[in-house]
Design an enzyme around this catalytic site. Structure first.
Site, short mmCIF file in Angstrom:
data_model
loop_
_atom_site.label_atom_id
_atom_site.label_comp_id
_atom_site.label_asym_id
_atom_site.label_seq_id
_atom_site.Cartn_x
_atom_site.Cartn_y
_atom_site.Cartn_z
CB CYS A 1 29.39 -27.21 -7.20
SG CYS A 1 30.50 -29.08 -7.17
CD GLU A 2 27.83 -20.96 -5.99
OE1 GLU A 2 28.79 -19.76 -6.07
OE2 GLU A 2 26.82 -21.72 -5.77
#
Ligand code: LLP
Length: 424
Positions: free
Chosen positions: A347-348
């Protein structure tokens, strides 16, 4: 060169040497790193043959610290360049003789110095005056003298990515070459230090020989000055840094041309030469194998979402690095391509391996190979997002072996300890 030879399609399936990648994926699960023994040893010998016979090639353990990789290279005659007590222990565990180990790095602790002195390493590459004094103190207390080169910072721009440049005055590495004579003078007066030579390393992924030439010219001049000052300079450690080709359509820098440049730059110096290559030996000897989880049609772009993430291979997120990506099942010669962003599941936004990459049309479950991942891949992995980093597999002809098993989630969770006050 070695990539094409040792990572090739046979019967329309990507193989590492004689082992089909598909079989490894079935047995090991994805993602995983895979190294070729033949590519590692080939890369080592290409460099070895290009350099003077007596040169010590100390493989830079930071590029790939797997003990099986170190052992493979050690058996061929390689030494090790280490930057921590941990890397030193790994090199020793791999059977690399202590007298082929050099210890670099700006922050060696007294404990690491004691360990290195007790096993009798070849030399310390010292990066500052406080470190010189600390090392002298530790060695004198052990009744020993530490063999030392001082890493000089030649203030040469290696023309590589800013985050892997080390030889300019702006970086934390080495002592300024303009102050080098004073620092050697200081070293010469310390009881626990035996000055043996000069060390330099200007950066990594360097594809132009000119910055090397300029840096080594400064080192050669300095060696003359130091000798006139009365120092016994018998070694020159010229670091690592020679780059590789990360793109199928670019020419890799040539080890032979590098060797010729070295011969010119060091002619008449009469020193033992030491090199610290990492990437040049390991990068093209490894791939990261991953599966497509989903193909996602975004509003503006098409995403290939892989089961490998930036936690497994940091280089694209950290240095905007390019890695070629190919399907494990060989596409038909004229297969149409689509333009994808190839991303991981982390989640980046920066968890992306490639933007606007043209690849044969792919679907969920397809196996992909991220190439040139043998250096600064597995060693830089983390467990971010509670993702156990990818395991490592080594191939040797028809044989293969899991040289680092996958961390289980149980083992990962068991690393965390809960204090008593949360137990009830
Ligand atoms: N010697 C010293 C003192 C070094 O600092 C390095 C690399 C080497 C040798 C080996 O350099 P090589 O031959 O591998 O270029 N993580 C980055 C690379 C960092 C390099 C750090 N120092 C990357 O993935 O591109």
């Amino acid at each position: 060169m070695s990539r094409q030879r040792y990572f090739a399609y046979k019967n329309r399936q990507l193989h590492v040497e004689d082992v089909p990648v598909e079989l490894l994926a079935k047995e090991v699960g994805t993602p995983f790193y895979c190294y070729s023994t033949a590519a590692l040893t080939h890369n080592y010998h290409v460099l070895k043959d290009a350099l003077p016979k007596s040169a010590l090639i100390a493989f830079s353990v930071k590029a790939n610290g797997n003990v099986a990789v170190l052992k493979t290279l050690g058996r061929e005659g390689a030494g090790a360049d280490v930057v921590s007590g941990g890397e030193l222990q790994k090199a020793i565990a791999a059977g690399i003789p202590a007298d082929r180990i050099v210890f670099s790095g700006v922050g060696k602790t007294a404990e690491e110095m004691r360990l290195a002195l007790s096993v009798g390493i070849h030399q310390f590459n010292v990066e500052s005056e406080p470190e010189l004094e600390a090392l002298s103190g530790v060695a004198a207390a052990m009744g020993a003298k530490a063999p030392v080169t001082i890493r000089v910072n030649p203030d040469i721009d290696a023309k590589t990515h800013a985050k892997i440049t080390t030889g300019t005055a702006e970086t934390k590495f080495g002592v300024p070459w303009t102050r080098a004579r004073a620092v050697y003078g200081h070293a010469g007066r310390l009881p626990g230090i035996e000055v043996v030579g000069v060390d330099v390393h200007i950066g990594s992924q360097i594809t132009d020989l000119q910055p090397f030439r300029a840096a080594f010219a400064r080192v050669a001049g300095l060696i003359g000055d130091l000798r006139r000052d009365g120092h016994q300079i018998t070694r020159a450690d010229l670091g690592g840094g020679l780059g590789v080709s990360y793109r199928h359509d670019s020419e890799p820098p040539d080890a032979e041309a590098y060797g010729r440049m070295i011969a010119q730059a060091t002619s008449g110096l009469d020193v033992e030469l030491i090199f610290e290559p990492g990437r040049l030996i390991a990068a093209t000897a490894g791939v990261l194998i991953t599966r497509v989880i989903y193909v996602k049609e975004g509003e503006a772009r098409k995403f290939l979402i892989l089961d490998a993430g930036m936690n497994d291979l940091m280089r694209p997120a950290l240095y905007d690095a390019h890695h070629d990506i190919i399907p494990v099942a060989q596409p038909q010669p004229n297969a149409p391509t689509l333009r994808y962003d190839v991303v991981g599941p982390v989640c980046e936004t920066t968890d992306s391996f490639a933007r606007d990459r043209d690849l044969p049309e792919s679907k969920g479950n397809d196996l992909m190979a991220i190439l040139t991942a043998g250096a600064y891949g597995a060693v830089m992995a983390s467990a971010y997002n509670a993702r156990p980093p990818a395991p490592e597999v080594m191939v040797n002809g028809r044989q293969w072996f899991v040289v680092r098993p996958r961390f289980t989630l149980e083992a990962l969770i068991a690393l965390d300890k809960v204090p008593g006050w949360l137990e009830h």
